[in-house]
Design a protein around this motif. Structure first.
Motif, PDB file in Angstrom:
ATOM      1  N   ALA A 106       4.860 -29.291  23.470  1.00 56.37           N
ATOM      2  CA  ALA A 106       3.880 -29.571  22.412  1.00 56.37           C
ATOM      3  C   ALA A 106       2.557 -28.868  22.709  1.00 56.37           C
ATOM      4  O   ALA A 106       1.939 -28.267  21.812  1.00 56.37           O
ATOM      5  N   LYS A 107       2.116 -28.909  23.961  1.00 57.55           N
ATOM      6  CA  LYS A 107       0.875 -28.250  24.335  1.00 57.55           C
ATOM      7  C   LYS A 107       1.004 -26.730  24.258  1.00 57.55           C
ATOM      8  O   LYS A 107       0.065 -26.028  23.863  1.00 57.55           O
ATOM      9  N   LYS A 108       2.163 -26.221  24.635  1.00 51.71           N
ATOM     10  CA  LYS A 108       2.393 -24.775  24.556  1.00 51.71           C
ATOM     11  C   LYS A 108       2.330 -24.302  23.096  1.00 51.71           C
ATOM     12  O   LYS A 108       1.739 -23.261  22.791  1.00 51.71           O
ATOM     13  N   ALA A 109       2.932 -25.073  22.177  1.00 51.71           N
ATOM     14  CA  ALA A 109       2.888 -24.717  20.757  1.00 51.71           C
ATOM     15  C   ALA A 109       1.458 -24.769  20.238  1.00 51.71           C
ATOM     16  O   ALA A 109       1.027 -23.911  19.445  1.00 51.71           O
ATOM     17  N   GLU A 110       0.699 -25.755  20.684  1.00 48.63           N
ATOM     18  CA  GLU A 110      -0.710 -25.876  20.293  1.00 48.63           C
ATOM     19  C   GLU A 110      -1.514 -24.681  20.807  1.00 48.63           C
ATOM     20  O   GLU A 110      -2.352 -24.121  20.090  1.00 48.63           O
ATOM     21  N   PHE A 111      -1.236 -24.284  22.040  1.00 48.63           N
ATOM     22  CA  PHE A 111      -1.900 -23.128  22.644  1.00 48.63           C
ATOM     23  C   PHE A 111      -1.582 -21.852  21.866  1.00 48.63           C
ATOM     24  O   PHE A 111      -2.466 -21.030  21.585  1.00 48.63           O
ATOM     25  N   GLN A 112      -0.329 -21.677  21.487  1.00 52.83           N
ATOM     26  CA  GLN A 112       0.083 -20.482  20.740  1.00 52.83           C
ATOM     27  C   GLN A 112      -0.607 -20.417  19.386  1.00 52.83           C
ATOM     28  O   GLN A 112      -1.091 -19.354  18.974  1.00 52.83           O
ATOM     29  N   THR A 113      -0.661 -21.543  18.688  1.00 50.83           N
ATOM     30  CA  THR A 113      -1.314 -21.574  17.382  1.00 50.83           C
ATOM     31  C   THR A 113      -2.794 -21.234  17.489  1.00 50.83           C
ATOM     32  O   THR A 113      -3.327 -20.448  16.698  1.00 50.83           O
ATOM     33  N   ALA A 114      -3.451 -21.809  18.487  1.00 53.33           N
ATOM     34  CA  ALA A 114      -4.879 -21.540  18.670  1.00 53.33           C
ATOM     35  C   ALA A 114      -5.130 -20.083  19.040  1.00 53.33           C
ATOM     36  O   ALA A 114      -6.072 -19.450  18.531  1.00 53.33           O
ATOM     37  N   ALA A 115      -4.286 -19.524  19.905  1.00 53.67           N
ATOM     38  CA  ALA A 115      -4.435 -18.123  20.302  1.00 53.67           C
ATOM     39  C   ALA A 115      -4.189 -17.189  19.120  1.00 53.67           C
ATOM     40  O   ALA A 115      -4.879 -16.168  18.956  1.00 53.67           O
ATOM     41  N   SER A 116      -3.209 -17.522  18.283  1.00 54.61           N
ATOM     42  CA  SER A 116      -2.910 -16.702  17.109  1.00 54.61           C
ATOM     43  C   SER A 116      -4.095 -16.662  16.150  1.00 54.61           C
ATOM     44  O   SER A 116      -4.468 -15.596  15.631  1.00 54.61           O
ATOM     45  N   LYS A 117      -4.715 -17.817  15.923  1.00 54.49           N
ATOM     46  CA  LYS A 117      -5.876 -17.871  15.026  1.00 54.49           C
ATOM     47  C   LYS A 117      -7.040 -17.051  15.594  1.00 54.49           C
ATOM     48  O   LYS A 117      -7.739 -16.354  14.857  1.00 54.49           O
ATOM     49  N   GLU A 118      -7.228 -17.150  16.902  1.00 53.63           N
ATOM     50  CA  GLU A 118      -8.324 -16.414  17.520  1.00 53.63           C
ATOM     51  C   GLU A 118      -8.078 -14.905  17.451  1.00 53.63           C
ATOM     52  O   GLU A 118      -8.993 -14.122  17.151  1.00 53.63           O
ATOM     53  N   PHE A 119      -6.837 -14.478  17.694  1.00 54.04           N
ATOM     54  CA  PHE A 119      -6.504 -13.052  17.616  1.00 54.04           C
ATOM     55  C   PHE A 119      -6.660 -12.546  16.184  1.00 54.04           C
ATOM     56  O   PHE A 119      -7.200 -11.441  15.965  1.00 54.04           O
TER      57      PHE A 119
END
Length: 316
Positions: free
Chosen positions: A184-197
């Protein structure tokens, strides 16, 4: 005789001069024709940008050459720059054409653990006329992105720094164990990184030049596909320590379950002894274990039973 000889020499020189002059004219005509009749082709997965390049006009954008065009007539000295319109990828830490093979992004977690992250980005080039023209003039010409090597150099120059920045900014919000073994945390991290990129890239390149992988030129641009694999500590000893801790916790949980089961059994024995007495409990236990055989005889049945003192056998 002298006059006749002079006349013969002049006559021969005139024929030779005419032949040479005719050859020169022919070459000039061929060169002119090749410049007048200039043709351009594009592959089925590429779109062309037609720019003027003749001696009598400026090198300005003229038109779009559609994918799959063959022998399109363009002006003398004109150029066509072809760019891919199919799905493309930029992969850090994996096999592929547009990739940093064997590489990974290094980030630092909230608890100061250095992690290696592998990333896959899938996208298409925005082919809206004004947008792709701007991309060519701002980015393509500078990096030769209309060539295979230049395209890869462009991705390395513009994609990689923004991926590094996005992952580094987001990773500081998580402790390393969350990113390593918490889906769950990994998916949250991926979503946040995608938005930032997605926020950083247009600012770096100067426009919305890249769309999602489903974009086909007629639908909405969409967001780029940004995927991260499990962030892994660069110090493998940290993983070994985590696994040892997990094994210890599992052994502790198993022992606690065993202790709970024994306590439940002891409470059951105490309750039965309190109700049946010690001898009664022993007799019940012996019967249940098969150490004492008995049968139920209906009343009035003519069966003789020898009398004696009943004893409870001791446990062996």
């Amino acid at each position: 005789m002298a006059k006749l000889g002079t006349t013969a020499v002049k006559s021969g020189g005139g024929v030779k001069g005419k032949l040479i002059g005719g050859g020169i004219v022919t070459v000039i005509v061929i060169i002119v024709l090749f410049n007048i009749f200039n043709f351009a082709d594009t592959d089925a997965n590429k779109i062309g940008l037609h720019y003027g390049g003749g001696v009598v006009e400026d090198k300005k954008f003229k038109s779009i050459v559609p994918p799959g065009s063959t022998n399109k007539l363009i002006g003398p000295g004109d150029e066509v720059y072809a760019y891919p319109i199919d799905q493309r990828s930029y992969i850090i830490g994996g096999a592929g054409a547009d990739t940093d093979a064997g590489d990974e992004v290094t980030v630092v977690s909230k608890d100061n653990v250095r992690l290696g992250v592998r990333v896959q980005v899938y996208f298409t080039l925005n082919r809206t006329e004004d947008t792709i023209k701007s991309f060519h003039e701002r980015i393509g010409l500078k990096t030769d992105a209309y060539t295979d090597r230049g395209w890869n150099d462009m991705l390395q120059s513009y994609f990689r720094p923004q991926i590094d920045r996005a992952l580094s900014a987001v990773a500081t919000n998580y402790v390393w164990a969350e990113l390593y073994n918490n889906e769950a945390k990994k998916a949250e991290f991926q979503t946040a990184a995608s938005k930032e990129f997605t926020r950083l890239l247009p600012a770096a390149v100067g426009g919305d030049y890249f769309c999602g992988p489903a974009y086909n030129g007629n639908n909405g641009c969409g967001e780029l596909s940004f995927t991260v694999q499990k962030p892994t500590p660069l110090d493998k000893g940290i993983i070994d320590g985590l696994e040892a801790k997990q094994r210890a916790e599992l052994a502790k949980a198993t022992q606690e379950q065993t202790n709970q089961r024994v306590n439940v059994e002891l409470q059951s024995v105490k309750q039965q002894v309190a109700m049946l007495g010690a001898q009664g409990y022993l007799l019940k236990t012996a019967i249940e274990s098969g150490k004492i055989q008995f049968m139920v005889i209906p009343q009035g049945t003519p069966v003789s039973v020898p009398t004696g003192t009943a004893t409870v056998p001791a446990d062996r």
